[in-house]
Write an enzyme that holds these catalytic residues in place. Structure first.
Site, mmCIF file in Angstrom:
data_model
loop_
_atom_site.group_PDB
_atom_site.id
_atom_site.type_symbol
_atom_site.label_atom_id
_atom_site.label_comp_id
_atom_site.label_asym_id
_atom_site.label_seq_id
_atom_site.Cartn_x
_atom_site.Cartn_y
_atom_site.Cartn_z
ATOM 1 N N ASP A 31 57.632 -13.666 -1.713
ATOM 2 C CA ASP A 31 56.451 -12.922 -1.282
ATOM 3 C C ASP A 31 56.769 -11.418 -1.230
ATOM 4 O O ASP A 31 56.003 -10.580 -1.718
ATOM 5 C CB ASP A 31 56.007 -13.454 0.091
ATOM 6 C CG ASP A 31 54.900 -12.606 0.709
ATOM 7 O OD1 ASP A 31 53.779 -12.646 0.183
ATOM 8 O OD2 ASP A 31 55.171 -11.897 1.696
ATOM 9 N N LYS A 47 55.415 -8.131 -3.678
ATOM 10 C CA LYS A 47 54.890 -6.859 -3.170
ATOM 11 C C LYS A 47 55.676 -5.675 -3.735
ATOM 12 O O LYS A 47 55.109 -4.649 -4.118
ATOM 13 C CB LYS A 47 54.935 -6.848 -1.640
ATOM 14 C CG LYS A 47 53.934 -7.852 -1.040
ATOM 15 C CD LYS A 47 54.166 -8.059 0.448
ATOM 16 C CE LYS A 47 53.185 -9.077 1.013
ATOM 17 N NZ LYS A 47 53.575 -9.554 2.350
#
Ligand code: NAP
Ligand code: NAG
Ligand code: NAG
Length: 360
Positions: A218, A222
């Site tokens: 995750d 980003k």
């Protein structure tokens, strides 16, 4: 053109979706497009004549399911410009952004997939926006740091000619919570690593399977987005070093229960890391960074000095530092909640307002 001549389609009514719809209802009429399509994974609600629909009728809808190409034609034939809000984390929907945009449909989304998968999809999306001559827009503020103004700030820095040299911070609310509890700056600590992970899972701060947080992907997604906005041609989240916090031996654990059961066997490693950092007056944090000059992106454990902003984080806050030529030695810092339905929806709704203002 009044906003009522703009049309809105919303895919996904989960945690963020519900909050978004309620924020939408509170927008003044001058900024609120007409909702003509709502969907979840198994249901869709729309009318062939583009009448306004109410999201609360979605569950009882008997509308025939449109494929993505069908939805594209439906929206591009609307009697005004259409904006699509994608509230899913679905790759197929993300893959369709270039075709939506080429048909003049603007896209607003918190979905990271479109911007952090292969570089070709990224290029196709922004080429489609470019060649639409302002007719098709894309906004994705909530894809990094939920509602925090991370994407818009970075875009403004770049567009105004500042030189971003380094981006560094804590980009996962879950990782932030785990390390702020495990190794707080005051030297205390709320228990063993496995206990902290178990508490976070219990409180709903992790994904249903905590390995989906602990693998670092995750955060890697980003960082991929930010690195690309800063001008680096990053191929994807697998193209740079990402430290997984899943012990090798537990990668093949068959269920999240088995993983949680065996995690205490590895508490010693994390404890040793924490103690070693403490001896040097530091704390352990899960940090992501982009070194723009060197073209390097990395994600993993780092020891940071006590007293620095990253060491002093609380709760599940995110913290993003932009080091630039103009800002000099003291970075531009953005801090606050980086997860949660309401704050994520705020980023989505604010993006929608920007799209409406530019299109109407
Ligand atoms: N929650 C946060 O804190 C946060 C923060 C930053 C970014 N985001 C991003 O925001 C997005 C939404 O998050 P969330 O927490 O709202 O997720 P969620 O609660 O899991 O909701 C996802 C929604 O998408 C629907 N859906 C999934 N696949 C679909 C498909 N192929 N077609 C139509 N609908 C589909 C689901 O339908 P069903 O209702 O039928 O299951 C559900 O309504 C994700 O991309 C996430 O990464 C979330
Ligand atoms: C879209 O998702 C966001 C975040 O998941 C949510 O806050 C928002 O309410 C959703 N919007 C719609 C229209 O479903
Ligand atoms: C619609 O159905 C879903 C799952 O079946 C449920 O969780 C949700 O509360 C329902 N929504 C409404 C508005 O009835």
């Amino acid at each position: 053109m009044p906003a009522s001549k703009l049309y809105l389609a919303v895919i996904g009514v989960g945690g963020v979706g519900a909050a978004f719809l309620s924020q939408l209802a509170h927008l003044p009429a001058s900024l609120r497009p007409t909702l003509i399509f709502v969907s979840r994974s198994s249901k869709q609600l729309y009318t062939p004549s583009y009448d306004a629909v109410s999201a609360s009728d979605l569950n009882s809808s008997t509308s025939k399911l449109l494929s993505i190409p069908d939805l594209t034609s439906y929206l591009s034939s609307a009697p005004g410009k259409a904006i699509l809000v994608d509230n899913t984390s679905n790759q197929d929907v993300a893959n369709a952004y270039p075709s939506f945009l080429r048909k003049g449909i603007s896209v607003v989304t918190p979905n990271k997939k479109a911007f952090s998968s292969n570089l070709q999809l990224w290029t196709d999306i922004f080429d489609a926006v470019e060649s639409s001559d302002g007719q098709a827009l894309i906004y994705h503020e909530s894809s990094v740091g939920a509602g925090l103004p991370v994407i818009s700030t970075l875009k403004d820095l770049v567009a105004t000619g500042d030189q971003v040299t380094r981006i560094e911070g804590v980009f996962s609310g879950t990782m932030s919570f785990l390390f702020n509890s495990f190794a707080p700056a005051d030297g205390s600590g709320k228990g063993k690593w496995s206990e902290i992970v178990a508490q976070a899972k219990e409180a709903g701060y992790t994904e249903p399977d905590p390995r989906d947080d602990l693998n670092g992907m995750d955060v890697a997604r980003k960082l991929t987005i930010l690195a690309r906005l800063a001008g680096l041609k990053v191929q994807g989240p697998e193209s740079f070093p990402v430290q997984s916090l899943i012990p090798k031996e537990l990668e093949s654990a068959k269920s999240s229960d088995e993983f949680m059961q065996r995690l205490p066997e590895f508490d010693g490693e994390m404890e040793a890391y924490k103690d070693e950092a403490a001896k040097a007056g530091k704390v352990v944090r899960y940090v992501g960074s982009v070194d723009v000059g060197a073209g390097k992106v990395k994600v993993g454990l780092e020891t940071v000095d006590q007293g620095t902003p990253i060491a002093s984080l609380r709760g599940s806050d995110n913290l993003i530092c932009f080091y630039t030529k103009r800002y000099g030695a003291n970075p531009l810092v953005i801090q606050g909640a980086g997860a949660g339905g309401e704050v994520t929806a705020m980023g989505v709704t604010a993006d929608l307002i920007k799209a409406v203002e530019r299109l109407r």
